[in-house]
Design an enzyme around this catalytic site. Structure first.
Site, PDB file in Angstrom:
ATOM      1  N   ASP A  75       0.997  -1.007   0.113  1.00  0.00           N
ATOM      2  CA  ASP A  75      -0.043  -0.040   0.061  1.00  0.00           C
ATOM      3  C   ASP A  75       0.897   1.295   0.131  1.00  0.00           C
ATOM      4  OD1 ASP A  75       0.601  -0.753   2.476  1.00  0.00           O
ATOM      5  OD2 ASP A  75      -0.708   0.803   3.449  1.00  0.00           O
ATOM      6  N   GLU A 129       0.019  -1.072   5.472  1.00  0.00           N
ATOM      7  CA  GLU A 129       1.076  -0.666   6.552  1.00  0.00           C
ATOM      8  C   GLU A 129       0.975   0.867   6.803  1.00  0.00           C
ATOM      9  OE1 GLU A 129       5.010   0.819   7.895  1.00  0.00           O
ATOM     10  OE2 GLU A 129       4.022   1.275   6.274  1.00  0.00           O
TER      11      GLU A 129
END
Lengths: 358, 358
Positions: A75, A129
């Protein structure tokens, strides 16, 4: 959509970086990129691939004496006028270029092109994350499939600008609550001003002298900061509440409990409530794969100051280091970019390390 | 709708209070109540009535030597489970019962029932006192029709619990802006924490010793308070901005300019920006109608500590006092109410004052 991660792309970590940047994957929107990555890994006959949510794990099962993890998150933070990628001279610009699709590219390149590494390797491409820890793919996997993480050493490909960053500092967030008594400001003496009471908290913060700690040659600088303050009811009311949110970054020689004791000592007399906490990680340079990795890099490690997911490995007893081509100072910046030369250097280093025993 | 302000209602200030409470008139929604009041006043042959927005003015033109204003605002703060009115024993409960429909009732009762007062009287029922000053009916009239306000003395029927409250304190609001430099909390030494910098501002506030000033026997207590503080970017960022909103209530011996000089002195070295300011009003007890009014009440005046529209009259050179049956401590409260006995006392006092020269 057709998978842009074609064999031609996978052989070149630079092209692969750019292709990954061009698959939008803001936190909670990682499905497309996870689909593409899973598809690539399932096509590699030397890997056993599994998926949990938008986290993809693939591993060799060669019966090597030791196993290492190469991990990266899929991400990015929200796009900020920096999508899709652009190339200017030897720089790839784009959201996630540094943090951390260039790191992901190194791992994915190796997964696709190195069928027989010297260690068994577990590749882990995980979701979420950049947001609240409850969504973190590495955390979710550590609960649902802890066996996926079992290894002798883990390398996290977070941006370190080609430096090996060892361990990480712990982080402790807390809210200090000040209370008073409301009154109309025209009759302020009937009230107790909770914002005024926060003055002493800010005073202690301004006077605080953080420690500097050296462990295994790595120097950690602690820090204690107010990150938010809020109080007030209305323009004509003596406020009865004020909250100061503080964050302590602590060197990995303190446990979470010791860090909290320290915070309570600094704010003795105040109401301190922990809102978030994560342990640090000691440098972990003793494990054999760590020493061999350091030899492949050929440079001394430095202390990691930010908190990273290496601490999740450390908590599982797995030594872990950070190493990636991106510049951490550019992470989350609108002009985020990565140097093509550092991607090539990183790929060569990892190849040197993992192909040694081939 | 049929006008509930019938002759039977107008003769009894207690019934009139309750009837006014039952006409909903939250600020910016005063049309209905202004229509009813205007209608009543236009039917009185001894009054000349005019309207501006939802503000209604009616005056006697008897050629008396002196003119007084009786003024009250028609609006209320938002309803808070306290509409319509209820009566429990000798208390009328309801939104606006104290602030200030019981005061409005006294004036409207006199307007309807006292055709030949000893002074010429200007009755002023105005809109939007409870919200931003830009909408305030008294302010709008002072600009559009200043001649409506011309008088030797003004009485504002704000809640004072039957005490004469003289003058009012001024109010000065300002924002103190602290600036720093952003950094990640893991590298806090690269930043400058703007919240920490606010500590000194709060320290000065906590140490501030407000003046107490006695003028014409009325004692004013000043006050300096933080009413709001806000700062912070994110949980992992050293914040680069923090703002502290402060409010100074100042005794009417200081002008607005002197009050601002004082504030800048207290916060020397900081960036102080004025956000709102209104002058105080000296007690104004020397005017003949003021002295005669005090004689009719038969009790010593006290200092008004809150800011009220008497300051608008003072700014026009018209001495003004606050006097009303409501309890100021109940204004804006969910259990707002007014004592029936105080309405009757107030009506008797005003009658004694205005009917003396009939």
């Amino acid at each position: 959509m057709a998978n842009p991660l074609t064999p031609d792309v996978l052989v070149d970590p630079v092209v692969l970086t750019r292709t990954l940047v061009d698959i939008e994957s803001v936190s909670r929107g990682e499905k497309d990129i996870a689909d593409c990555v899973e598809d690539v890994l399932r096509q590699a006959p030397h890997l056993r691939t599994e998926r949990y949510g938008n986290t993809v794990m693939a591993r060799t099962e060669l019966g090597r004496a030791q196993r290492v993890v190469l991990a990266g998150h899929l991400d990015t933070v929200p796009i900020n006028d920096n999508f899709p990628s652009t190339v200017v001279d030897d720089l790839i610009y784009g959201c996630g270029a540094s943090d951390m699709k260039s790191g992901v590219a190194l791992a994915l390149h190796l997964a696709a092109t190195l069928p027989a590494p010297g260690y068994d390797v577990t590749y882990l491409f995980y979701e979420a994350e950049e947001i609240e820890s409850e969504f973190n793919g590495l955390r979710l996997v550590s609960q649902a499939h802890p066996e996926w993480l079992r290894a002798d050493f883990a390398l996290l490909l977070e941006p370190t600008y080609g430096v090996v960053e060892a361990g990480c500092q712990g982080t402790l967030s807390a809210r200090i609550h000040l209370r008073g008594r409301r009154a109309h400001v025209a009759r302020a003496w009937r009230g107790v001003n909770a914002i005024h009471a926060a003055g002493e908290v800010l005073h202690r913060l301004a006077d605080y002298r953080p420690r500097t700690v050296t462990i295994d040659g790595c120097t950690y600088r602690e820090g204690l900061n107010a990150v938010r303050i809020a109080g007030g009811v209305a323009g004509n009311v003596v406020p009865d509440e004020c909250a100061v949110d503080v964050n302590l970054r602590f060197a990995p020689d303190r446990s979470e409990g010791q860090a909290l004791d320290h915070l309570r000592e600094v704010f003795a007399g105040f109401d301190v409530a922990v809102t978030d906490s994560a342990p640090g990680a000691l440098p972990g340079l003793d494990a054999a794969p760590a020493r061999e990795f350091l030899a492949a890099v050929g440079a001394e490690p430095a202390a990691k100051l930010g908190w990273t997911d290496v601490a999740r490995f450390a908590a599982l007893g797995i030594p872990a280091l950070n190493y990636g081509p991106g510049d951490p100072a550019l992470a989350h910046a609108p002009d985020e970019h990565v140097e093509i030369g550092r991607i090539r250097d990183g790929a060569a280093t990892l190849h040197r390390w993992l192909a040694t025993y081939e």
